[in-house]
Write a protein that holds these residues in place. Structure first.
Motif, PDB file in Angstrom:
ATOM      1  N   HIS A 109       0.586  -1.312   0.193  1.00 36.82           N
ATOM      2  CA  HIS A 109      -0.088   0.448  -0.260  1.00 36.82           C
ATOM      3  C   HIS A 109       0.641   1.413   0.134  1.00 36.82           C
ATOM      4  CE1 HIS A 109      -3.119  -2.270   0.496  1.00 36.82           C
ATOM      5  NE2 HIS A 109      -3.171  -3.114   2.018  1.00 36.82           N
ATOM      6  N   LEU A 110       2.261   1.065  -1.114  1.00 36.69           N
ATOM      7  CA  LEU A 110       2.678   2.594  -0.654  1.00 36.69           C
ATOM      8  C   LEU A 110       2.004   2.826  -2.335  1.00 36.69           C
ATOM      9  CD1 LEU A 110       6.476   1.201  -0.593  1.00 36.69           C
ATOM     10  CD2 LEU A 110       4.978   2.124   0.998  1.00 36.69           C
ATOM     11  N   SER A 111       2.415   4.178  -1.764  1.00 40.62           N
ATOM     12  CA  SER A 111       1.537   5.432  -3.119  1.00 40.62           C
ATOM     13  C   SER A 111       2.733   5.226  -3.412  1.00 40.62           C
ATOM     14  CB  SER A 111       2.438   6.674  -1.855  1.00 40.62           C
ATOM     15  OG  SER A 111       3.726   7.084  -2.390  1.00 40.62           O
ATOM     16  N   LYS A 112       2.134   5.407  -5.199  1.00 36.07           N
ATOM     17  CA  LYS A 112       3.558   5.141  -6.485  1.00 36.07           C
ATOM     18  C   LYS A 112       4.159   6.232  -6.594  1.00 36.07           C
ATOM     19  CE  LYS A 112      -0.823   3.989  -9.876  1.00 36.07           C
ATOM     20  NZ  LYS A 112      -0.037   2.886 -10.017  1.00 36.07           N
ATOM     21  N   GLY A 113       4.618   7.276  -5.634  1.00 34.03           N
ATOM     22  CA  GLY A 113       5.601   8.235  -6.100  1.00 34.03           C
ATOM     23  C   GLY A 113       6.574   7.299  -5.014  1.00 34.03           C
ATOM     24  N   GLU A 114       5.975   6.942  -4.469  1.00 33.84           N
ATOM     25  CA  GLU A 114       6.515   6.090  -2.697  1.00 33.84           C
ATOM     26  C   GLU A 114       7.253   4.999  -3.337  1.00 33.84           C
ATOM     27  OE1 GLU A 114       9.147   5.731   1.323  1.00 33.84           O
ATOM     28  OE2 GLU A 114       8.326   7.517  -0.094  1.00 33.84           O
ATOM     29  N   GLY A 115       6.634   3.984  -4.033  1.00 27.83           N
ATOM     30  CA  GLY A 115       6.480   2.619  -4.781  1.00 27.83           C
ATOM     31  C   GLY A 115       7.913   3.069  -5.398  1.00 27.83           C
ATOM     32  N   ARG A 116       8.444   3.772  -6.622  1.00 27.14           N
ATOM     33  CA  ARG A 116       8.961   4.095  -7.562  1.00 27.14           C
ATOM     34  C   ARG A 116      10.064   4.347  -6.815  1.00 27.14           C
ATOM     35  NH1 ARG A 116       8.214   3.281 -12.346  1.00 27.14           N
ATOM     36  NH2 ARG A 116       5.359   3.552 -13.386  1.00 27.14           N
ATOM     37  N   ARG A 117       9.877   5.615  -5.928  1.00 23.52           N
ATOM     38  CA  ARG A 117      11.354   5.628  -4.765  1.00 23.52           C
ATOM     39  C   ARG A 117      12.307   4.517  -3.971  1.00 23.52           C
ATOM     40  NH1 ARG A 117      13.130   6.388  -0.173  1.00 23.52           N
ATOM     41  NH2 ARG A 117      11.032   5.915   1.031  1.00 23.52           N
ATOM     42  N   VAL A 118      11.439   3.277  -3.327  1.00 25.91           N
ATOM     43  CA  VAL A 118      11.771   2.245  -2.848  1.00 25.91           C
ATOM     44  C   VAL A 118      12.314   1.376  -3.512  1.00 25.91           C
ATOM     45  CG1 VAL A 118      11.162   0.432  -0.992  1.00 25.91           C
ATOM     46  CG2 VAL A 118      10.295   2.730  -0.871  1.00 25.91           C
ATOM     47  N   THR A 119      12.010   1.018  -4.698  1.00 24.40           N
ATOM     48  CA  THR A 119      11.379   0.187  -5.718  1.00 24.40           C
ATOM     49  C   THR A 119      13.263   0.184  -5.669  1.00 24.40           C
ATOM     50  OG1 THR A 119      10.113  -0.385  -6.561  1.00 24.40           O
ATOM     51  CG2 THR A 119      11.812  -0.230  -8.902  1.00 24.40           C
ATOM     52  N   ALA A 120      13.379   2.029  -7.049  1.00 21.17           N
ATOM     53  CA  ALA A 120      15.337   2.730  -7.399  1.00 21.17           C
ATOM     54  C   ALA A 120      16.136   2.056  -6.451  1.00 21.17           C
ATOM     55  CB  ALA A 120      14.671   4.346  -7.897  1.00 21.17           C
ATOM     56  N   GLU A 121      15.634   2.661  -5.148  1.00 19.03           N
ATOM     57  CA  GLU A 121      16.846   2.656  -4.077  1.00 19.03           C
ATOM     58  C   GLU A 121      17.606   0.772  -3.991  1.00 19.03           C
ATOM     59  OE1 GLU A 121      15.323   3.829  -0.853  1.00 19.03           O
ATOM     60  OE2 GLU A 121      16.139   5.920  -0.822  1.00 19.03           O
ATOM     61  N   LEU A 122      16.016   0.001  -3.856  1.00 21.51           N
ATOM     62  CA  LEU A 122      16.650  -1.328  -4.070  1.00 21.51           C
ATOM     63  C   LEU A 122      17.322  -2.449  -5.154  1.00 21.51           C
ATOM     64  CD1 LEU A 122      13.313  -2.884  -1.979  1.00 21.51           C
ATOM     65  CD2 LEU A 122      15.607  -2.255  -0.486  1.00 21.51           C
ATOM     66  N   ILE A 149      15.019 -11.109  -1.895  1.00 21.99           N
ATOM     67  CA  ILE A 149      15.374 -10.147  -0.354  1.00 21.99           C
ATOM     68  C   ILE A 149      15.110  -8.957  -1.186  1.00 21.99           C
ATOM     69  CG2 ILE A 149      16.984  -9.732   0.450  1.00 21.99           C
ATOM     70  CD1 ILE A 149      18.308 -12.502   0.310  1.00 21.99           C
ATOM     71  N   ALA A 150      15.330  -8.192  -2.218  1.00 23.22           N
ATOM     72  CA  ALA A 150      14.340  -7.121  -2.399  1.00 23.22           C
ATOM     73  C   ALA A 150      13.822  -7.154  -2.276  1.00 23.22           C
ATOM     74  CB  ALA A 150      15.233  -6.455  -3.727  1.00 23.22           C
ATOM     75  N   MET A 151      12.406  -7.373  -2.806  1.00 25.44           N
ATOM     76  CA  MET A 151      10.633  -7.516  -2.750  1.00 25.44           C
ATOM     77  C   MET A 151      10.201  -7.890  -1.079  1.00 25.44           C
ATOM     78  SD  MET A 151      10.525  -9.653  -6.278  1.00 25.44           S
ATOM     79  CE  MET A 151       8.396 -10.734  -6.203  1.00 25.44           C
ATOM     80  N   THR A 152      11.576  -8.173  -0.593  1.00 20.30           N
ATOM     81  CA  THR A 152      11.094  -8.406   0.390  1.00 20.30           C
ATOM     82  C   THR A 152      10.943  -7.807   1.412  1.00 20.30           C
ATOM     83  OG1 THR A 152      11.834 -11.470   0.712  1.00 20.30           O
ATOM     84  CG2 THR A 152      11.489 -10.254   2.868  1.00 20.30           C
ATOM     85  N   LEU A 153      12.316  -6.829   1.224  1.00 17.41           N
ATOM     86  CA  LEU A 153      12.230  -5.406   2.421  1.00 17.41           C
ATOM     87  C   LEU A 153      11.692  -3.632   1.469  1.00 17.41           C
ATOM     88  CD1 LEU A 153      16.159  -5.457   1.702  1.00 17.41           C
ATOM     89  CD2 LEU A 153      14.378  -6.296   3.581  1.00 17.41           C
ATOM     90  N   VAL A 154      10.333  -4.393   0.827  1.00 16.73           N
ATOM     91  CA  VAL A 154      10.471  -3.755   0.189  1.00 16.73           C
ATOM     92  C   VAL A 154       9.261  -2.575   1.524  1.00 16.73           C
ATOM     93  CG1 VAL A 154       7.946  -2.600  -0.638  1.00 16.73           C
ATOM     94  CG2 VAL A 154      10.142  -4.059  -2.425  1.00 16.73           C
ATOM     95  N   GLY A 155       9.035  -3.708   2.408  1.00 18.75           N
ATOM     96  CA  GLY A 155       8.147  -3.212   3.935  1.00 18.75           C
ATOM     97  C   GLY A 155       8.910  -3.095   4.681  1.00 18.75           C
ATOM     98  N   ASP A 156       9.588  -2.846   4.625  1.00 16.04           N
ATOM     99  CA  ASP A 156      11.267  -2.318   5.728  1.00 16.04           C
ATOM    100  C   ASP A 156      11.195  -3.018   7.192  1.00 16.04           C
ATOM    101  OD1 ASP A 156      13.136  -0.644   6.511  1.00 16.04           O
ATOM    102  OD2 ASP A 156      12.308   0.566   7.241  1.00 16.04           O
ATOM    103  N   PRO A 157      10.705  -4.174   7.020  1.00 16.43           N
ATOM    104  CA  PRO A 157      11.484  -5.174   7.707  1.00 16.43           C
ATOM    105  C   PRO A 157      11.746  -5.701   8.674  1.00 16.43           C
ATOM    106  CG  PRO A 157      11.261  -6.643   5.499  1.00 16.43           C
ATOM    107  CD  PRO A 157      10.881  -5.151   5.574  1.00 16.43           C
ATOM    108  N   ARG A 158      11.537  -5.145   9.760  1.00 13.12           N
ATOM    109  CA  ARG A 158      12.844  -5.490  11.002  1.00 13.12           C
ATOM    110  C   ARG A 158      13.118  -6.461  10.879  1.00 13.12           C
ATOM    111  NH1 ARG A 158      15.099  -1.336   9.295  1.00 13.12           N
ATOM    112  NH2 ARG A 158      16.678  -2.171  11.383  1.00 13.12           N
ATOM    113  N   ILE A 159      12.751  -7.310  11.145  1.00 16.35           N
ATOM    114  CA  ILE A 159      12.687  -8.956  11.255  1.00 16.35           C
ATOM    115  C   ILE A 159      13.129  -9.955   9.653  1.00 16.35           C
ATOM    116  CG2 ILE A 159      12.735 -11.183  12.789  1.00 16.35           C
ATOM    117  CD1 ILE A 159      11.277  -9.759  14.419  1.00 16.35           C
ATOM    118  N   ILE A 160      14.110 -10.534   9.510  1.00 11.95           N
ATOM    119  CA  ILE A 160      13.484 -11.170   7.870  1.00 11.95           C
ATOM    120  C   ILE A 160      13.992 -12.480   8.163  1.00 11.95           C
ATOM    121  CG2 ILE A 160      14.287 -10.849   5.573  1.00 11.95           C
ATOM    122  CD1 ILE A 160      15.094  -8.577   5.682  1.00 11.95           C
ATOM    123  N   PHE A 161      13.334 -13.793   7.491  1.00  7.55           N
ATOM    124  CA  PHE A 161      13.289 -14.973   8.285  1.00  7.55           C
ATOM    125  C   PHE A 161      13.499 -15.762   7.062  1.00  7.55           C
ATOM    126  CE2 PHE A 161      10.064 -14.348  11.256  1.00  7.55           C
ATOM    127  CZ  PHE A 161      10.424 -14.881  12.255  1.00  7.55           C
TER     128      PHE A 161
END
Length: 322
Positions: A109-122, A149-161
């Motif tokens: 549920h990221l906004s389009k702008g935020e989603g593109r920013r996070v995608t580019a960074e990752l 793993i990049a897809m897993t990090l989109v939501g900025d989790p603090r715990i990753i399995f």
């Protein structure tokens, strides 16, 4: 003391009459790598699925807290704090790497702008910019794992399995993945890792638990687990027969190889015991030509804890020249 990232007390799970997890206890500190080892069918993936809220442990399954949240009372809050990368890639090969990332951003549920920013960074962080516009089906195994793993990090989790994240990767890709995991932990992320590669746990994990027949057979640091297995020793080799005999006398109860002019002294590989040997040699005015420390490795630990009979080849101690 900070709140542990994950705690499980008396975790149980059964499927009919088959007990998969038989009352295991786990504590995972924040910002660390915790590795869960075990043979196939030991319950590793079931543990990951329960702790990551993918399946329910059911009533009477013990107390579980993830990210400070009680899984029984508030699984949704726990789910918001975690990310999961399973044994098999979640990448959609029919769309591009960038489209996979943007799809994940929409699911969070990221906004389009935020989603593109996070995608580019990752994509930049995981060295996938050049391949971003290509179908994910054309990616190598290592690239797909990085995208996963990049897809897993989109939501900025603090715990990753990470459930066997490097299975099937070549050695270079595996080492690249190790570096990614180290960087995640440096950034404060907690990683819960299952792996079939004992070298991987040795390299990455702050603590390791060995799961066998649904129970924790042993837990500790890699070095602590290695000390559970007998067979460690120090080998001293001499070129001077007089020095060899004098050392044997000074050190007392040692195994002697008169032909090789070598002595073997039981030792757990610790700094304290090694210093004791060197101090006794110094007091006698003797210097060995070669000193080698032989210590069991995690392969030895794994076989000893998960098999009734240790295969002969696993009982041979490994050598680390000093």
């Amino acid at each position: 003391m900070t709140t542990p990232a994950i705690t499980a007390n008396g975790l149980r799970k059964s499927y009919g009459d088959k007990v998969v997890l038989d009352g295991i206890d786990l504590t995972v500190r924040e910002g660390t790598v915790f590795a869960l080892l075990g043979p196939n069918g030991a319950g590793k993936t079931t543990a990951v699925k329960i702790l990551s809220t993918l399946i329910s442990a059911g009533p009477g399954s013990g107390e579980i807290r993830v990210g400070g949240h009680d899984l029984a009372a508030d699984p949704q809050a726990a789910r918001a704090a975690i990310g999961v990368t399973g044994q098999f890639s979640a990448v959609d090969g029919l769309i591009t790497g960038e489209e996979n990332m943007l799809l994940m951003a929409d699911l969070h549920h990221l906004s389009k702008g935020e989603g593109r920013r996070v995608t580019a960074e990752l994509l930049e962080r995981f060295d996938l910019v050049e391949a971003a516009k290509k179908p994910a089906s054309t990616y190598s195994g290592g690239m797909k794992r990085r995208l996963d793993i990049a897809m897993t990090l989109v939501g900025d989790p603090r715990i990753i399995f990470l459930d066997e994240p490097t299975t099937g990767l070549d050695p270079r890709s595996r080492h690249n993945m190790w570096q990614i995991i180290r960087e995640l932990v440096t950034g404060g992320v907690t990683v819960f890792l299952t792996t079939q590669y004992l070298e991987e746990a040795d390299e990455l994990a702050d603590r390791i638990a060995v799961l066998n027949n649904g129970r924790i057979a042993a837990e500790g640091t890699a070095e602590e687990l290695k000390r559970l297995i007998p067979g460690g020793h120090v080998r001293l080799r001499f070129s001077d027969p007089h020095a060899y005999r004098t050392a044997a006398s000074a050190l007392g109860d040692v195994a002697q190889d008169d032909e090789a002019l070598a002595l073997q002294i039981p030792n757990d590989g610790s700094q304290r015991e090694l210093r004791s040997i060197l101090d006794r040699l110094d007091a006698a005015g003797i210097e060995a030509d070669e000193l080698t420390v032989h210590t069991p490795d995690l392969d030895d630990v794994f076989f000893a804890l998960t098999a009734t009979t240790v295969p002969a080849q696993t009982t041979q101690p490994k050598e680390n020249a000093r």
